[in-house]
Design a protein around this motif. Sequence first.
Motif, PDB file in Angstrom:
ATOM      1  N   UNK A   1      14.656   3.920  -2.725  1.00 12.59           N
ATOM      2  CA  UNK A   1      14.040   5.248  -2.848  1.00 12.59           C
ATOM      3  C   UNK A   1      12.528   5.114  -2.994  1.00 12.59           C
ATOM      4  N   UNK A   2      11.857   6.073  -2.380  1.00 16.71           N
ATOM      5  CA  UNK A   2      10.407   6.177  -2.505  1.00 16.71           C
ATOM      6  C   UNK A   2      10.133   6.934  -3.805  1.00 16.71           C
ATOM      7  N   UNK A   3       9.170   6.485  -4.591  1.00 17.79           N
ATOM      8  CA  UNK A   3       8.898   7.200  -5.866  1.00 17.79           C
ATOM      9  C   UNK A   3       8.360   8.610  -5.643  1.00 17.79           C
TER      10      UNK A   3
ATOM     11  N   UNK B   1       4.203   6.460   0.854  1.00 17.36           N
ATOM     12  CA  UNK B   1       4.439   7.297  -0.330  1.00 17.36           C
ATOM     13  C   UNK B   1       3.915   8.713  -0.098  1.00 17.36           C
ATOM     14  N   UNK B   2       2.728   8.804   0.453  1.00 17.62           N
ATOM     15  CA  UNK B   2       2.078  10.103   0.661  1.00 17.62           C
ATOM     16  C   UNK B   2       2.905  11.007   1.559  1.00 17.62           C
TER      17      UNK B   2
ATOM     18  N   UNK C   1      -0.446  -2.997   1.623  1.00 15.48           N
ATOM     19  CA  UNK C   1      -0.567  -2.193   0.405  1.00 15.48           C
ATOM     20  C   UNK C   1      -1.035  -0.776   0.765  1.00 15.48           C
ATOM     21  N   UNK C   2      -2.016  -0.683   1.634  1.00 18.74           N
ATOM     22  CA  UNK C   2      -2.488   0.627   2.085  1.00 18.74           C
ATOM     23  C   UNK C   2      -1.385   1.358   2.849  1.00 18.74           C
ATOM     24  N   UNK C   3      -0.636   0.640   3.677  1.00 17.44           N
ATOM     25  CA  UNK C   3       0.475   1.246   4.418  1.00 17.44           C
ATOM     26  C   UNK C   3       1.527   1.806   3.468  1.00 17.44           C
ATOM     27  N   UNK C   4       1.841   1.091   2.409  1.00 19.42           N
ATOM     28  CA  UNK C   4       2.818   1.575   1.434  1.00 19.42           C
ATOM     29  C   UNK C   4       2.307   2.838   0.735  1.00 19.42           C
ATOM     30  N   UNK C   5       1.012   2.900   0.467  1.00 12.92           N
ATOM     31  CA  UNK C   5       0.427   4.112  -0.096  1.00 12.92           C
ATOM     32  C   UNK C   5       0.572   5.297   0.847  1.00 12.92           C
ATOM     33  N   UNK C   6       0.383   5.059   2.128  1.00 12.95           N
ATOM     34  CA  UNK C   6       0.545   6.113   3.128  1.00 12.95           C
ATOM     35  C   UNK C   6       2.012   6.543   3.238  1.00 12.95           C
TER      36      UNK C   6
ATOM     37  N   UNK D   1       5.998  -3.705  -6.181  1.00 12.55           N
ATOM     38  CA  UNK D   1       4.704  -3.552  -6.844  1.00 12.55           C
ATOM     39  C   UNK D   1       4.078  -2.183  -6.573  1.00 12.55           C
ATOM     40  N   UNK D   2       4.394  -1.602  -5.430  1.00  5.40           N
ATOM     41  CA  UNK D   2       3.884  -0.274  -5.082  1.00  5.40           C
ATOM     42  C   UNK D   2       4.717   0.841  -5.722  1.00  5.40           C
ATOM     43  N   UNK D   3       5.752   0.472  -6.461  1.00  2.00           N
ATOM     44  CA  UNK D   3       6.562   1.453  -7.166  1.00  2.00           C
ATOM     45  C   UNK D   3       7.810   1.907  -6.441  1.00  2.00           C
ATOM     46  N   UNK D   4       8.093   1.346  -5.277  1.00  2.75           N
ATOM     47  CA  UNK D   4       9.314   1.693  -4.552  1.00  2.75           C
ATOM     48  C   UNK D   4      10.509   1.104  -5.298  1.00  2.75           C
ATOM     49  N   UNK D   5      11.597   1.858  -5.356  1.00  2.52           N
ATOM     50  CA  UNK D   5      12.792   1.387  -6.053  1.00  2.52           C
ATOM     51  C   UNK D   5      13.734   0.741  -5.036  1.00  2.52           C
TER      52      UNK D   5
END
Length: 168
Positions: A166-168, A92-93, A85-90, A144-148
């Motif tokens: 796609x990344x949001x 996205x960033x 989950x933290x990796x997905x946040x990174x 769940x992290x919002x990635x399409x």
Amino acid sequence: MSHVRGNVLEIGSGTGANFPFYQNATYVEAIEPNPEMIEKASGKIKYATVPIQTYQAKAEQLPFPDQSFDAITGTLVFCTIPDPVKALGEIKRVSKTGATFHFFEHVKVDHQAAAKVQELLTPVWKAVCDGCHLNRPTIQLFEQAGFRVEKVKRYGGGVFVVFEGKVP
């Protein structure tokens, strides 16, 4: 990897198996937490047709500025990331708005009996295979992290998947 374009971040590049297949990227920044794998990957860089730079880093702490990448790739890596989950946040960033992602992973299967086997095997498998979770619901974590997630192809009875989006 030949269809991946622009400035690319590869998560968990391992031995660099993907390096020769980036044909249309501008450049590739590849992270890998294991220094021995980075050393093994160094020989594959010379076979690449695009510039590739490797970094010893974890997916949960990417050493790149915000909105740096047009595409994110990974091959059989999300099963071993301690905090996906933290990796997905990174991810996205560091991704530009509308960046694409391209992953080949093994995932928890939908079939109830097979999923039960994955659950039973995962503790031992993690101990033997560098923290690999056989039962990780990777696509669901991305969603769940919002990635399409736009495209999913399943192989091996649903154990292996190629998914893109796609990344949001």
